[in-house]
Design a protein around this motif. Structure first.
Motif, short mmCIF file in Angstrom:
data_model
loop_
_atom_site.label_atom_id
_atom_site.label_comp_id
_atom_site.label_asym_id
_atom_site.label_seq_id
_atom_site.Cartn_x
_atom_site.Cartn_y
_atom_site.Cartn_z
N LYS A 237 0.85 -1.19 0.00
CA LYS A 237 0.00 0.00 0.00
C LYS A 237 0.88 1.24 0.00
N TRP A 238 0.50 2.20 -0.84
CA TRP A 238 1.31 3.40 -0.99
C TRP A 238 0.46 4.66 -0.94
N MET A 239 1.08 5.74 -0.49
CA MET A 239 0.50 7.07 -0.54
C MET A 239 1.43 7.92 -1.40
N GLY A 240 0.87 8.64 -2.36
CA GLY A 240 1.66 9.52 -3.20
C GLY A 240 1.66 10.94 -2.65
N ILE A 241 2.77 11.63 -2.76
CA ILE A 241 2.86 13.04 -2.33
C ILE A 241 3.64 13.82 -3.38
N SER A 242 3.51 15.14 -3.33
CA SER A 242 4.23 15.99 -4.28
C SER A 242 5.44 16.69 -3.66
N ALA A 243 5.64 16.56 -2.34
CA ALA A 243 6.82 17.14 -1.70
C ALA A 243 8.06 16.42 -2.22
N GLU A 244 9.11 17.17 -2.50
CA GLU A 244 10.32 16.61 -3.11
C GLU A 244 11.19 15.86 -2.11
N TYR A 245 11.81 14.77 -2.60
CA TYR A 245 12.89 14.10 -1.88
C TYR A 245 13.65 13.23 -2.88
N ALA A 246 14.81 12.70 -2.46
CA ALA A 246 15.63 11.90 -3.36
C ALA A 246 16.51 10.96 -2.54
N SER A 247 17.51 10.36 -3.19
CA SER A 247 18.39 9.43 -2.50
C SER A 247 18.94 10.02 -1.21
N GLY A 248 18.86 9.24 -0.13
CA GLY A 248 19.23 9.72 1.20
C GLY A 248 18.03 10.03 2.04
N SER A 249 16.83 9.99 1.40
CA SER A 249 15.58 10.35 2.10
C SER A 249 14.80 9.14 2.60
N SER A 250 15.28 7.94 2.32
CA SER A 250 14.56 6.76 2.80
C SER A 250 14.27 6.87 4.28
N GLY A 251 13.01 6.63 4.66
CA GLY A 251 12.62 6.67 6.06
C GLY A 251 12.23 8.03 6.58
N ALA A 252 12.28 9.06 5.73
CA ALA A 252 11.97 10.41 6.20
C ALA A 252 10.51 10.53 6.61
N PRO A 253 10.22 11.24 7.71
CA PRO A 253 8.84 11.43 8.13
C PRO A 253 8.11 12.39 7.21
N VAL A 254 6.89 12.01 6.83
CA VAL A 254 5.99 12.89 6.09
C VAL A 254 5.01 13.45 7.12
N LEU A 255 4.99 14.76 7.30
CA LEU A 255 4.29 15.39 8.41
C LEU A 255 3.04 16.14 7.96
N SER A 256 2.01 16.11 8.80
CA SER A 256 0.76 16.82 8.52
C SER A 256 0.81 18.22 9.11
N LYS A 257 -0.26 19.00 8.91
CA LYS A 257 -0.34 20.35 9.46
C LYS A 257 -0.46 20.35 10.98
N TYR A 258 -0.68 19.16 11.57
CA TYR A 258 -0.70 19.02 13.02
C TYR A 258 0.66 18.59 13.56
N GLY A 259 1.63 18.43 12.69
CA GLY A 259 2.96 18.00 13.09
C GLY A 259 3.07 16.51 13.33
#
Length: 345
Positions: A237-259
């Motif tokens: 299962k996947w969620m798509g986003i438009s915020a940019e990231y690239a190699s080195g970003s594996s595991g980065a938190p995707v945050l909501s407006k509530y933090g």
């Protein structure tokens, strides 16, 4: 896989014998509009120094035998919930800059070193991780710990340059691409994890380390949700986003407006004009920075370089234009992350 404040108004009326007069008083402006303090000096990040400091300290820990031994790490990489009590999100909407301020100290660099044939320690890979519990529990992608070199060992660093040994692997799932591990640290600030799904179109922010650019903050929206049947016949299962990231970003938190964590960066899909309509999901892994000698592209293919000396008298041929049309960002949904971390308090 498949590609992969509103201001209120108070009205007071006074009735006189012949006429009435209306007085309107606007409510005070919201607190965030009344900020008068001077902006603080930002933290300037020296990427080269941060990279060097991280790997120098990681090598010291490896030589001292303080990192979880390679064989023990591999033995403990078994699928299962980590059974960690996570923090619930608040209900206050934060400005984008406040989301960053609240989360940045809970985002770590996770990386590895390994001995070469002569016994010298080499820098391995690195990715992004984030704090799930105060007693040193971090989360990243499962693929960060795959395809390891012999005797490869791991550590993690915070934004201030403190480096901690990885001491245990405590849960996660390969299909979900979630890994939960522990470092030798206490008193960390965990990020809250959302139990529901972020709405398509809602705002998100990502803090990660793409291409040796540490603690880069990008923003975007949720673009869609999708599924994929992988080569093992299991559903991802996947969620798509438009915020940019690239190699080195594996595991980065995707945050909501509530933090709160509503997802975790995992991979990118390149849509190329030369694909002839074929699904690009064959190029899916990985966002961790590849080991020495490999390309920093997501498909991990080595760059072919012409090492022949160039004749300055002969002009270079005109380079062909890129056929890349779009890069789709694929994220592990927050509900899936929560499933494999454990429960909420």
């Amino acid at each position: 896989m498949r590609p992969r404040l509103m201001t209120g108004t108070t009205v007071r009326r006074a009735f006189l014998p012949v006429v009435f007069v209306t007085f309107a008083f606007a409510a005070p402006a919201p607190a965030q509009q009344l900020r008068t303090e001077a902006p603080r000096e930002p933290k300037y990040i020296d990427d080269d120094e941060m990279y060097k400091q991280f790997y120098d300290k990681l090598e010291e820990l490896a030589k001292a035998g303080k990192l979880l031994a390679h064989d023990k790490l591999v033995a403990r990489m078994k699928s299962g919930p980590a059974k960690v009590a996570t923090t619930k999100p608040g209900d206050k909407v934060l400005a984008p800059e406040d989301v960053y301020k609240a989360a940045v100290r809970s985002v770590f660099i996770v990386g590895s070193v390994y001995p070469d044939k002569d016994g010298n320690w080499e820098s391995g890979t690195y990715a992004t991780a984030w704090v799930a519990a105060a007693d040193g529990v971090l989360v990243t992608n499962w693929h960060v710990f795959e395809d390891l070199k012999p005797d490869e060992v791991f550590g993690a660093a915070d934004r201030d340059g403190n480096v901690y040994p990885v001491t245990d692997f405590i849960g996660g799932d390969k299909t979900a691409d979630i890994a939960v591990f522990r470092i030798a640290a206490k008193g960390l600030t965990p990020l809250p994890v959302a139990s529901g799904h972020a709405e398509v179109g809602s705002w998100v922010g990502v803090i990660s380390h793409p291409g040796d650019l540490f603690y880069l903050y990008t923003q975007g929206t949720v673009t869609r949700y999708s599924t994929n049947t992988n080569e093992d016949g299991k559903t991802e299962k996947w969620m798509g986003i438009s915020a940019e990231y690239a190699s080195g970003s594996s595991g980065a938190p995707v945050l909501s407006k509530y933090g709160a964590v509503v997802g975790m960066a995992a991979l990118t899909l390149s849509l190329d004009a030369g694909d002839d309509g074929k699904n690009p999901a064959r190029r899916i892994r990985a966002l961790k920075v590849p080991k020495k000698g490999a390309s920093r592209a997501d498909d991990k293919k080595g760059d072919k370089k012409d090492d022949k000396p160039k004749d300055p008298a002969k002009p270079e041929p005109h380079p062909k234009g890129s056929t890349l049309q779009m890069v789709v960002k694929m994220v592990v949904p927050g509900s899936t992350v929560l499933k494999w971390i454990g429960k909420q308090e």
